[in-house]
Scaffold this motif. Sequence first.
Motif, PDB file in Angstrom:
ATOM      1  N   CYS A   1       0.741  -1.433   0.049  1.00  0.00           N
ATOM      2  CA  CYS A   1      -0.096  -0.156   0.004  1.00  0.00           C
ATOM      3  C   CYS A   1       0.993   1.245   0.024  1.00  0.00           C
ATOM      4  CB  CYS A   1      -0.872  -0.040   1.373  1.00  0.00           C
ATOM      5  SG  CYS A   1      -1.856   1.556   1.810  1.00  0.00           S
ATOM      6  N   HIS A   2       0.318   2.239  -0.586  1.00  0.00           N
ATOM      7  CA  HIS A   2       0.912   3.631  -0.265  1.00  0.00           C
ATOM      8  C   HIS A   2      -0.160   4.710  -0.090  1.00  0.00           C
ATOM      9  CE1 HIS A   2       0.340   3.692  -4.921  1.00  0.00           C
ATOM     10  NE2 HIS A   2      -0.008   4.900  -4.516  1.00  0.00           N
ATOM     11  N   LEU A   3       0.385   5.617   0.550  1.00  0.00           N
ATOM     12  CA  LEU A   3      -0.820   6.859   0.897  1.00  0.00           C
ATOM     13  C   LEU A   3      -0.504   7.610  -0.445  1.00  0.00           C
ATOM     14  CD1 LEU A   3      -1.342   9.269   3.809  1.00  0.00           C
ATOM     15  CD2 LEU A   3      -0.512  10.287   1.723  1.00  0.00           C
ATOM     16  N   SER A   4      -1.606   8.324  -0.978  1.00  0.00           N
ATOM     17  CA  SER A   4      -1.175   8.919  -2.407  1.00  0.00           C
ATOM     18  C   SER A   4      -1.837  10.193  -2.444  1.00  0.00           C
ATOM     19  CB  SER A   4      -1.861   7.963  -3.652  1.00  0.00           C
ATOM     20  OG  SER A   4      -3.306   7.614  -3.267  1.00  0.00           O
ATOM     21  N   HIS A   5      -2.949  10.592  -1.661  1.00  0.00           N
ATOM     22  CA  HIS A   5      -3.388  11.920  -1.742  1.00  0.00           C
ATOM     23  C   HIS A   5      -3.951  12.310  -0.505  1.00  0.00           C
ATOM     24  CE1 HIS A   5      -4.507   9.788  -5.512  1.00  0.00           C
ATOM     25  NE2 HIS A   5      -4.671  10.986  -6.124  1.00  0.00           N
ATOM     26  N   SER A   6      -3.537  13.447  -0.031  1.00  0.00           N
ATOM     27  CA  SER A   6      -3.803  13.931   1.432  1.00  0.00           C
ATOM     28  C   SER A   6      -4.866  15.083   1.365  1.00  0.00           C
ATOM     29  CB  SER A   6      -2.518  14.484   1.914  1.00  0.00           C
ATOM     30  OG  SER A   6      -1.418  13.559   2.275  1.00  0.00           O
ATOM     31  N   TYR A   7      -5.655  15.177   2.300  1.00  0.00           N
ATOM     32  CA  TYR A   7      -6.573  15.953   2.435  1.00  0.00           C
ATOM     33  C   TYR A   7      -6.433  16.685   3.989  1.00  0.00           C
ATOM     34  CZ  TYR A   7      -8.360  13.759  -1.896  1.00  0.00           C
ATOM     35  OH  TYR A   7      -8.406  12.969  -2.998  1.00  0.00           O
ATOM     36  N   HIS A   8      -7.375  17.739   4.079  1.00  0.00           N
ATOM     37  CA  HIS A   8      -7.452  18.212   5.381  1.00  0.00           C
ATOM     38  C   HIS A   8      -7.800  17.339   6.486  1.00  0.00           C
ATOM     39  CE1 HIS A   8      -8.183  21.446   8.409  1.00  0.00           C
ATOM     40  NE2 HIS A   8      -9.374  20.812   8.746  1.00  0.00           N
ATOM     41  N   SER A   9      -8.894  16.596   6.218  1.00  0.00           N
ATOM     42  CA  SER A   9      -9.176  15.688   7.193  1.00  0.00           C
ATOM     43  C   SER A   9      -8.885  14.117   7.111  1.00  0.00           C
ATOM     44  CB  SER A   9     -10.786  15.564   7.425  1.00  0.00           C
ATOM     45  OG  SER A   9     -11.482  15.024   5.934  1.00  0.00           O
ATOM     46  N   GLY A  10      -8.227  13.816   5.969  1.00  0.00           N
ATOM     47  CA  GLY A  10      -7.981  12.429   5.642  1.00  0.00           C
ATOM     48  C   GLY A  10      -7.036  12.019   4.745  1.00  0.00           C
ATOM     49  N   ALA A  11      -6.906  10.943   4.076  1.00  0.00           N
ATOM     50  CA  ALA A  11      -6.260  10.525   2.786  1.00  0.00           C
ATOM     51  C   ALA A  11      -6.490   9.406   2.084  1.00  0.00           C
ATOM     52  CB  ALA A  11      -4.827  10.493   3.253  1.00  0.00           C
ATOM     53  N   CYS A  12      -6.128   9.142   1.055  1.00  0.00           N
ATOM     54  CA  CYS A  12      -6.494   7.970   0.019  1.00  0.00           C
ATOM     55  C   CYS A  12      -5.264   6.950   0.387  1.00  0.00           C
ATOM     56  CB  CYS A  12      -6.349   8.439  -1.240  1.00  0.00           C
ATOM     57  SG  CYS A  12      -6.401   6.685  -2.532  1.00  0.00           S
ATOM     58  N   GLN A  13      -5.584   5.668   0.563  1.00  0.00           N
ATOM     59  CA  GLN A  13      -4.295   4.688   0.359  1.00  0.00           C
ATOM     60  C   GLN A  13      -4.804   3.765  -0.718  1.00  0.00           C
ATOM     61  OE1 GLN A  13      -2.889   3.406   4.526  1.00  0.00           O
ATOM     62  NE2 GLN A  13      -4.984   3.699   5.168  1.00  0.00           N
ATOM     63  N   TYR A  14      -3.731   3.435  -1.228  1.00  0.00           N
ATOM     64  CA  TYR A  14      -3.893   2.713  -2.388  1.00  0.00           C
ATOM     65  C   TYR A  14      -3.115   1.274  -2.501  1.00  0.00           C
ATOM     66  CZ  TYR A  14      -3.757   2.500  -7.690  1.00  0.00           C
ATOM     67  OH  TYR A  14      -3.947   2.153  -8.907  1.00  0.00           O
ATOM     68  N   PHE A  15      -3.871   0.173  -2.479  1.00  0.00           N
ATOM     69  CA  PHE A  15      -3.536  -1.195  -2.238  1.00  0.00           C
ATOM     70  C   PHE A  15      -3.367  -1.944  -3.562  1.00  0.00           C
ATOM     71  CE2 PHE A  15      -5.425   0.116   1.653  1.00  0.00           C
ATOM     72  CZ  PHE A  15      -4.864  -0.484   2.718  1.00  0.00           C
ATOM     73  N   THR A  16      -2.367  -2.482  -3.508  1.00  0.00           N
ATOM     74  CA  THR A  16      -2.142  -3.455  -4.725  1.00  0.00           C
ATOM     75  C   THR A  16      -1.719  -4.964  -4.208  1.00  0.00           C
ATOM     76  OG1 THR A  16      -0.619  -1.820  -5.807  1.00  0.00           O
ATOM     77  CG2 THR A  16      -0.187  -4.020  -6.386  1.00  0.00           C
ATOM     78  N   PHE A  17      -2.186  -5.967  -4.777  1.00  0.00           N
ATOM     79  CA  PHE A  17      -2.431  -7.323  -4.424  1.00  0.00           C
ATOM     80  C   PHE A  17      -1.693  -8.243  -5.753  1.00  0.00           C
ATOM     81  CE2 PHE A  17      -6.543  -6.551  -5.283  1.00  0.00           C
ATOM     82  CZ  PHE A  17      -7.005  -7.751  -6.029  1.00  0.00           C
ATOM     83  N   ALA A  18      -1.361  -9.175  -5.332  1.00  0.00           N
ATOM     84  CA  ALA A  18      -0.699 -10.142  -6.500  1.00  0.00           C
ATOM     85  C   ALA A  18      -0.630 -11.511  -6.034  1.00  0.00           C
ATOM     86  CB  ALA A  18       0.480  -9.554  -7.377  1.00  0.00           C
ATOM     87  N   PHE A  19      -0.932 -12.481  -6.700  1.00  0.00           N
ATOM     88  CA  PHE A  19      -1.038 -13.932  -6.433  1.00  0.00           C
ATOM     89  C   PHE A  19      -0.758 -14.802  -7.439  1.00  0.00           C
ATOM     90  CE2 PHE A  19      -5.455 -12.976  -6.624  1.00  0.00           C
ATOM     91  CZ  PHE A  19      -6.038 -13.952  -7.338  1.00  0.00           C
ATOM     92  N   GLN A  20      -0.410 -16.103  -7.105  1.00  0.00           N
ATOM     93  CA  GLN A  20      -0.237 -17.122  -8.065  1.00  0.00           C
ATOM     94  C   GLN A  20      -1.413 -18.080  -7.871  1.00  0.00           C
ATOM     95  OE1 GLN A  20       2.575 -17.628 -10.152  1.00  0.00           O
ATOM     96  NE2 GLN A  20       0.979 -18.961 -11.224  1.00  0.00           N
ATOM     97  N   PRO A  21      -2.427 -18.151  -8.831  1.00  0.00           N
ATOM     98  CA  PRO A  21      -3.713 -18.636  -8.607  1.00  0.00           C
ATOM     99  C   PRO A  21      -3.597 -20.105  -8.362  1.00  0.00           C
ATOM    100  CG  PRO A  21      -3.592 -18.233 -11.040  1.00  0.00           C
ATOM    101  CD  PRO A  21      -2.358 -17.649 -10.100  1.00  0.00           C
ATOM    102  N   PRO A  22      -4.380 -20.845  -7.676  1.00  0.00           N
ATOM    103  CA  PRO A  22      -4.482 -22.179  -7.517  1.00  0.00           C
ATOM    104  C   PRO A  22      -4.682 -23.038  -8.489  1.00  0.00           C
ATOM    105  CG  PRO A  22      -6.579 -21.266  -6.676  1.00  0.00           C
ATOM    106  CD  PRO A  22      -5.868 -20.118  -7.163  1.00  0.00           C
ATOM    107  N   THR A  23      -4.241 -24.263  -8.330  1.00  0.00           N
ATOM    108  CA  THR A  23      -4.278 -25.093  -9.767  1.00  0.00           C
ATOM    109  C   THR A  23      -5.686 -25.909  -9.756  1.00  0.00           C
ATOM    110  OG1 THR A  23      -2.959 -26.737  -8.504  1.00  0.00           O
ATOM    111  CG2 THR A  23      -1.798 -25.480  -9.827  1.00  0.00           C
ATOM    112  N   ASP A  24      -6.465 -25.889  -8.644  1.00  0.00           N
ATOM    113  CA  ASP A  24      -7.503 -26.748  -8.318  1.00  0.00           C
ATOM    114  C   ASP A  24      -8.633 -25.853  -8.537  1.00  0.00           C
ATOM    115  OD1 ASP A  24      -7.014 -25.338  -6.052  1.00  0.00           O
ATOM    116  OD2 ASP A  24      -7.617 -26.968  -4.578  1.00  0.00           O
ATOM    117  N   ARG A  25      -8.811 -24.747  -8.788  1.00  0.00           N
ATOM    118  CA  ARG A  25      -9.799 -23.922  -8.939  1.00  0.00           C
ATOM    119  C   ARG A  25      -9.880 -22.896  -9.997  1.00  0.00           C
ATOM    120  NH1 ARG A  25     -10.959 -21.247  -3.087  1.00  0.00           N
ATOM    121  NH2 ARG A  25     -13.051 -20.474  -4.143  1.00  0.00           N
TER     122      ARG A  25
END
Length: 554
Positions: free
Chosen positions: A460-484
């Motif tokens: 994750c990273h914080l990417s935009h800041s505001y007076h009362s809060g901010a945006c957090q931007y999440f990235t995820f990755a995985f190797q999918p299972p072989t059985d589904r």
Amino acid sequence: MVEHMKWWGWGQEGVAFHHEDKPGLAPFALKMAGIDFNAPPVQVPELSDLTVPPSQAPDALRAAFAGAVGAEHVHDDDLDRVVHAYGKSMRDLVRIRRGDFGRLPDLVVYPGTEAETEAALRVALEADAVLIPFGGGSNIVGSLEAPREETRPVVSLDMGRMRLLLSLDETSQTARIQAGALGPDLEDQLNARGWTIGHFPDSFKHSTLGGWIATRSSGMQSDRFGDIADITRAVRVVTPYGVVATAEVPVQSAGPSVREMVLGSEGRLGIITEATVQVHRQAEERVIQAYFFPDYASGLKAMHDIAASDASPSITRVSDAMETQFTLATSKKGSALGQLLNKGVQLYASKRKGFDLSQMCLSFIGYEGSALHVRRTKALVGEIVKKHGGFGVGSGPGTLYDQKKFDTPYIRDFILDRGAYGDVSETSSSWATLKTVHDNVVAAAQKAFAEVGIKGFVFCHLSHSYHSGACQYFTFAFQPPTDRDGLEAYDVVKGAIQQAFIDNGGTLSHHHAVGREHKRWIEEDLSPAGARIVGSLFAGVDPGRNLNPGAVVD
């Protein structure tokens, strides 16, 4: 004249991500997610080898659209229809490579003027056809696809011919721009006269002004210039009731804001044809500095204090420890970013500053404006960084980040070529809840990986800041299972992340919008009553459900 991205992936043909010059990346991906970068890539099929369902458009409908926009601007070839079937989410790319085209548009129509857009909408309404506005095709939440069960003709209305800067009011610092202008289109036209809109999302090269407005987009420099909702001062929208034209004024008190209703409407209220936007003189000086913090909590506190201070940077970004490791792993050997890993920096961070290198977090902070403003803001920020245990490492890495900021989406195609899945989700929340949101989202993703029986990473990273809060931007990755099926695993992980946003005080999206991917959380986000108001608005404007039905709310 309208250029499109690849039908099977992000960006232009011939442009791709490569890892051979980034020696740390393959080991990182293998260790964290079991993704083998050196595995032979999966071959993308030729479109001609896939079965593309034929257009179902009656000849009379095709002729009617030809009368509205010209026969040369009405297309029904396989490639054009496939390009316009989906956006560019991970789900979209997996399905399209499988030849699962969903409900393809029967026609792709390219209006060249607002009058032609009105005529096209009349044709669609009279024929009871579905009309889906299309900008650059970069959407990643399912805002561009027709319902699979749709039996009526489906038409994609591509706004790409309408991309001109119509006028520039230098006194008011506003510009009228057609909605089909891609980021580079409008910046080139503004820059030629010494101005900029200052809106630079990751998708900048392949997204349009109309798309930014329809999805409430944010850009990398929104800390300085505002999100698209702040930048947009007036809109023109072709609707079933005629053309909506809001006043070109800074603010008004005339009932609920029609301009605000259009922002984030995703084509449900009509087709945006142009907008009046705030613009700014190009900056005298622009620089991005890199910093390190001892951990993510310290980085968040620093971003909070910067937002609360007199400093006004253009970018405030800090990565958590996992994303920092990923970012450093993507650096080329001998590059400015790669130098951050040299023994001198490590020794200074660990011995002089007492950092745990596994928890160290990388930050980029941008400065833009007059030389005096940049110098003063850098000084203020420097004091805040120092207060929270951080230290600066110069502008070299920031320059490299600035040059490569639009290339990140190509990595997703690269890992998909290796059979792995990766995607992004973002949210906003108050300063008080940011760390809790971060920790609980990461935990939810890791729990989902375990539930599915896969190895993956989330950062994750914080990417935009505001007076009362901010945006957090999440990235995820995985190797999918072989059985589904891999998309089943993807749904579990993506759903866990989105639900964690809602459960911990975040919103379902900060700037990627709702589409079809996120609408199952719309009532939890807006409240049932709020979602009903939005649905009633759409139904009141479009009772026949001809305008992008199924997006945002049912």
